[in-house]
Design an enzyme around this catalytic site. Structure first.
Site, mmCIF file in Angstrom:
data_model
loop_
_atom_site.group_PDB
_atom_site.id
_atom_site.type_symbol
_atom_site.label_atom_id
_atom_site.label_comp_id
_atom_site.label_asym_id
_atom_site.label_seq_id
_atom_site.Cartn_x
_atom_site.Cartn_y
_atom_site.Cartn_z
ATOM 1 N N PHE A 1 -8.200 15.271 23.031
ATOM 2 C CA PHE A 1 -9.270 16.258 23.152
ATOM 3 C C PHE A 1 -10.194 15.897 24.308
ATOM 4 C CE2 PHE A 1 -8.183 15.959 18.658
ATOM 5 C CZ PHE A 1 -7.967 17.281 18.315
ATOM 6 N N ASP A 2 -10.495 16.873 25.132
ATOM 7 C CA ASP A 2 -11.648 16.754 26.020
ATOM 8 C C ASP A 2 -12.882 16.971 25.148
ATOM 9 O OD1 ASP A 2 -13.309 16.933 28.449
ATOM 10 O OD2 ASP A 2 -13.448 19.040 27.856
ATOM 11 N N LYS A 3 -13.964 16.253 25.404
ATOM 12 C CA LYS A 3 -15.139 16.377 24.528
ATOM 13 C C LYS A 3 -15.936 17.647 24.805
ATOM 14 C CE LYS A 3 -19.093 14.321 25.233
ATOM 15 N NZ LYS A 3 -20.100 15.413 25.092
ATOM 16 N N THR A 4 -16.423 17.769 26.038
ATOM 17 C CA THR A 4 -17.354 18.847 26.349
ATOM 18 C C THR A 4 -16.649 20.197 26.357
ATOM 19 O OG1 THR A 4 -18.630 17.315 27.703
ATOM 20 C CG2 THR A 4 -19.056 19.668 27.996
#
Length: 848
Positions: free
Chosen positions: A535-538
């Site tokens: 997952f990318d966070k932002t």
């Protein structure tokens, strides 16, 4: 003239990558470089520009038709024109497209500039009024007119689904042939049944045929074959004519299929019966029955044709239901829109007449006509048909609205921005249509089997005939004919061929209704096997929109109020484009604070901003900026408390520290539940973020993610995915930004947030319209249900043929004395394809 100047007489700009005209007022794709703004026709051009803007700007784009066309050019565009030689007219040439990157088009073959795959020839462009037809089993077959597939013989169906369910001429024709054939076959079966049940009675019955003064007594046994010939001939030669046409075409095209077997089976039975009726004397006595006549099989040939026609009718009706998901999406779009003219009048116009920039009124309870932005009014909008989320979404001024969603009890005035094929609904329909025509890797097994299936069945039929003629009971020839025909008729390669594409068509349509867009069948199949999700966070785990979570004035008691601290900081941040600045301004607007105009504004990269507000010197930034202006004095970095997972923005007024504003990117409400469910399924979760270690650790701890990496550069994300893949893991990558595109493309399955950038959605195999992670759970459930359905279809098809063909050949006769009638074989064959389609249609009801 510079190639970026406005195009003459159009007021448009040139795309610096491909040279196409772009309207700056409506352009969806743009980028800034060295203080200038450039506009692009597609996300592909933006991506190429951002890779090396200096190189792009240094070399003007080639004109359209001279080499590579814009990556965003639609695949159904005009025929490309090759550059002409001196003194010769230009020649039209065929366009080629990439099977993996359909936005890539160029004339002439070659590798794809994005993925390196060989380009495929594109179908010739069609006039807007024309419809393309394709085969559900072989999507590479595309025709401009309806007809039959040259590979499998199946009826071609429209490639583009319309909102209104059009009458299928093939279904109408097959239905007419079926009913007429049924009327003729019913008495034929009654006659044949009577001759089998009461043969001795019929032998003593005859008809006196008068010829002049003489009367000749003719027994029924001699008349019945002629009566059967009269009834069967229209059924076989007219009712079954499409099958003979397709069977002959399969031989000519050297692509044997189901219709090869049907034509051979019915043809053998009918021709043998005709010869036996016209020339009974040529058959040896051992071939004749008690009536001194050879057996005829008119009833078998006619019944086979009638049952296959019934199967075709049922199959065509069932196949039409596989497009119901797309048709349901198209039905969502309203037919008219109310446009507000400059003179204040309002007028209802057809939807296709709405143009970008038009002001539209949406009354309570009406559907929003097109994509756009709210100019005035407030309401709640039901977006469930697009996002799958049942809770209505509040809309106020500046909120974005989606065409075909339903307005609540408020009145809205909106500006149209995306119309026609650019609306989200149109793009969803296009993506679903394209996905339904892609082929899943599991289909290779069915294709491989189908390649040798028909020749193998013909060989078994010939072998069965030889065995029965050689060692079978009397009448040997009759038994040999019956069993050979039964083998030909019962085999059904279509059941194998339909197993995968029917499930893919229904599954992708079901996903669209749940807000899960499947870009290709391979992504749908692979998602079931994924064991690691990155997952990318932002914007993926979090909302991607920083918000002010705390305001802390300096001092106890504070020397300045929270509102004044926020107001001065927001006034200065009005001139900034940083996301943190936007969050501060948004908080001030939310609190209805009156902001002032800043003066002497200066941006200090990596530190913050300074300027004057209301005569005061104001600095807003990080610790380094506070140290530079001498605002902290003895205060150490980290001495300011901040909420966990947030970033502190410090504010100095007249070079004195005044307080801090904590900003955080809130976690999406549905993220925690979705991650818990994925972990329960044994999936490894990995978070990547460019944030500092402390912030990343806090977010990971809150969400229960054990594996995470902070301060990750965009280029490193794809490398991390590669590393996981080298460990033997099947990786899905979820992201929403341009910087996520390489990692999305590298992963076995790229999952793009529908709320993110176009380039991310182009790189992902799956798009989640609502943009929350519960969509991944729904997509995985859909993948599991679809693959389970495909395996069921393949199992039924394999078992059906593996059991049916030997029984038809007579393997049970030595043990049980059982033989399979060709009529029963035809019924079983006809319903096998229907059963596969019906099983696939169950996916429409699967719970996600």
């Amino acid at each position: 003239m510079d190639h970026l100047d406005p195009a003459p007489s159009t007021g448009k700009m040139k795309d610096p990558v491909c040279g196409m005209d772009v309207n700056p007022g409506t352009a969806r794709h743009k980028a800034q470089h060295n203080g200038k703004e450039y506009f692009f026709c597609s996300p592909g051009c933006v991506s190429k520009f951002q890779t090396d803007p200096e190189k792009i700007l240094a070399s003007p784009p080639k004109p359209m038709g001279s080499g590579l066309v814009s990556l965003g050019a639609p695949t159904g565009g005009p025929t490309l024109v090759a550059p002409a030689l001196p003194g010769q007219p230009a020649k039209a040439t065929r366009a080629y497209v990439c099977p993996m990157c359909p936005e890539v088009r160029q004339f002439g073959p070659g590798p794809c500039p994005k993925c390196g795959m060989a380009l495929d020839p594109e179908s010739p462009a069609l006039p807007a009024s024309k419809t393309e037809y394709t085969c559900p089993m072989h999507p590479e077959i595309v025709r401009t007119e309806p007809g039959s597939c040259p590979i499998c013989g199946m009826t071609l169906e429209p490639r583009t689904v319309t909102a209104e369910e059009e009458e299928n001429p093939e279904l109408r024709d097959m239905t007419r042939r079926f009913w007429i054939s049924l009327v003729l076959t019913a008495p034929l079966l009654a006659i044949a049944m009577g001759s089998m049940l009461w043969p001795h009675t019929l032998m003593g019955v005859g008809i006196d045929i008068h010829c002049g003064d003489q009367s000749v007594a003719t027994p029924w046994t001699s008349i019945l074959p002629w009566l059967e010939l009269i009834l069967a001939t229209p059924v076989v030669l007219w009712g079954g004519w499409p099958f003979f046409q397709r069977g002959w075409a399969s031989i000519v095209n050297r692509s044997t299929n189901m219709f090869t077997l049907i034509a051979m089976g019915t043809g053998v039975a009918y021709v043998f019966s005709v010869v036996a009726t016209l020339f009974p004397q040529i058959f040896p006595p051992s071939f004749r029955t008690m009536g001194n006549q050879p057996d005829v099989y008119f009833e078998a040939a006619a019944a086979i044709v009638t049952l296959v026609l019934l199967g075709q009718v049922l199959e065509l009706r069932a196949r039409s239901q596989t497009s119901s998901a797309i048709r349901a999406l198209l039905d969502l779009s309203p037919k008219i829109a109310r446009v507000m003219k400059d003179d204040g009048t309002e007028l209802d116009i057809p939807l296709d007449q709405v143009k970008p920039g038009d002001r539209l009124r949406v009354r309570p309870g009406e559907k929003i006509p097109v994509d756009g932005v709210v100019l005035d009014g407030s309401s709640v909008v039901d977006e469930s048909m697009i996002t799958g989320e049942s809770v209505p979404v509040e809309k106020t001024t500046a909120s974005r609205v989606i065409g075909a969603t339903v307005n609540g009890n408020g009145s809205l005035v909106m500006r149209a921005e995306r119309v026609g094929s650019e609306t989200m609904l149109a793009q969803i329909v296009q993506m679903v249509s394209q996905a339904q025509r892609t082929r899943a890797p599991i289909q290779r097994l069915a294709d491989k089997v189908a390649g040798w299936f028909v020749p193998a069945v013909i060989a078994i039929s010939v072998l069965a005939f030889i065995v029965w003629v050689s060692v079978g009971p009397e009448p040997r020839f009759a038994h040999a004919i019956v069993n050979a025909v039964a083998v030909l008729i019962i085999a059904c390669p279509c059941a194998l061929g339909l197993a995968t594409p029917m499930a893919i068509m229904v599954g992708t349509g079901r996903g669209a209704r749940a807000g899960v867009l499947i870009k290709n069948a391979e992504a749908l199949e692979t998602l079931e096997k994924v064991d690691t999700v990155v997952f990318d966070k932002t914007g993926t785990l979090t909302e991607g929109k920083p918000k002010v979570v705390a305001i802390s004035p300096q001092g106890n008691p504070p020397t300045i109020s929270e509102n004044d601290l926020l107001r001065l900081a927001a006034s200065l941040e009005r001139a900034s484009e940083h996301p943190h600045g936007a969050a501060i301004v948004s908080k001030a607007t939310e609190k209805k604070l009156s902001l002032s105009e800043p003066a002497d504004f200066q941006s200090l990269p990596g530190k913050g901003i300074t300027g004057k507000v209301e005569g005061k010197s104001v600095a807003v930034g990080n610790f380094a900026l506070m140290k530079q202006v001498g605002a902290f004095g003895e205060l150490k970095e980290g001495g300011v408390l901040q909420p966990a997972g947030s970033t502190s923005i410090f504010v100095a007024i007249d070079n004195r520290y005044a307080g801090s504003i904590a900003i955080a990117d809130p976690v999406k409400p549905s993220t925690a539940n979705a991650l818990r469910e994925l972990k329960a399924q044994g999936i490894r979760l990995v978070m990547l973020t460019g944030d500092n270690q402390a912030t990343a650790q806090q977010i990971a701890r809150t969400l229960g993610i054990e594996d995470f990496k902070a301060e990750v550069l965009p280029a490193q994300k794809a490398e991390i995915v590669k590393t996981l893949q080298s460990e033997g893991r099947i990786v899905a990558m979820a992201g929403d930004g341009i910087n996520d595109a390489p990692a999305l493309a590298q992963a076995q399955v790229g999952i793009a947030m529908g709320t993110g950038t176009d380039i991310a959605m182009e790189s992902g195999g799956i798009t989640l319209l609502k943009g929350d992670l519960e969509g991944i759970v729904r997509a995985r459930k859909l993948s599991q249900a679809t693959m389970r359905n495909i395996r069921e279809n393949l199992f039924f098809a394999f078992v059906y043929n593996a059991v049916g063909v030997p029984i038809a050949a007579g393997v049970l006769y030595p043990l049980f004395g059982l033989l399979l009638s060709p009529i029963l074989a035809a019924a079983a064959m006809s319903f096998s394809s229907v059963s596969v389609i019906t099983n696939s249609l169950r996916l429409r009801k699967v719970k996600l």
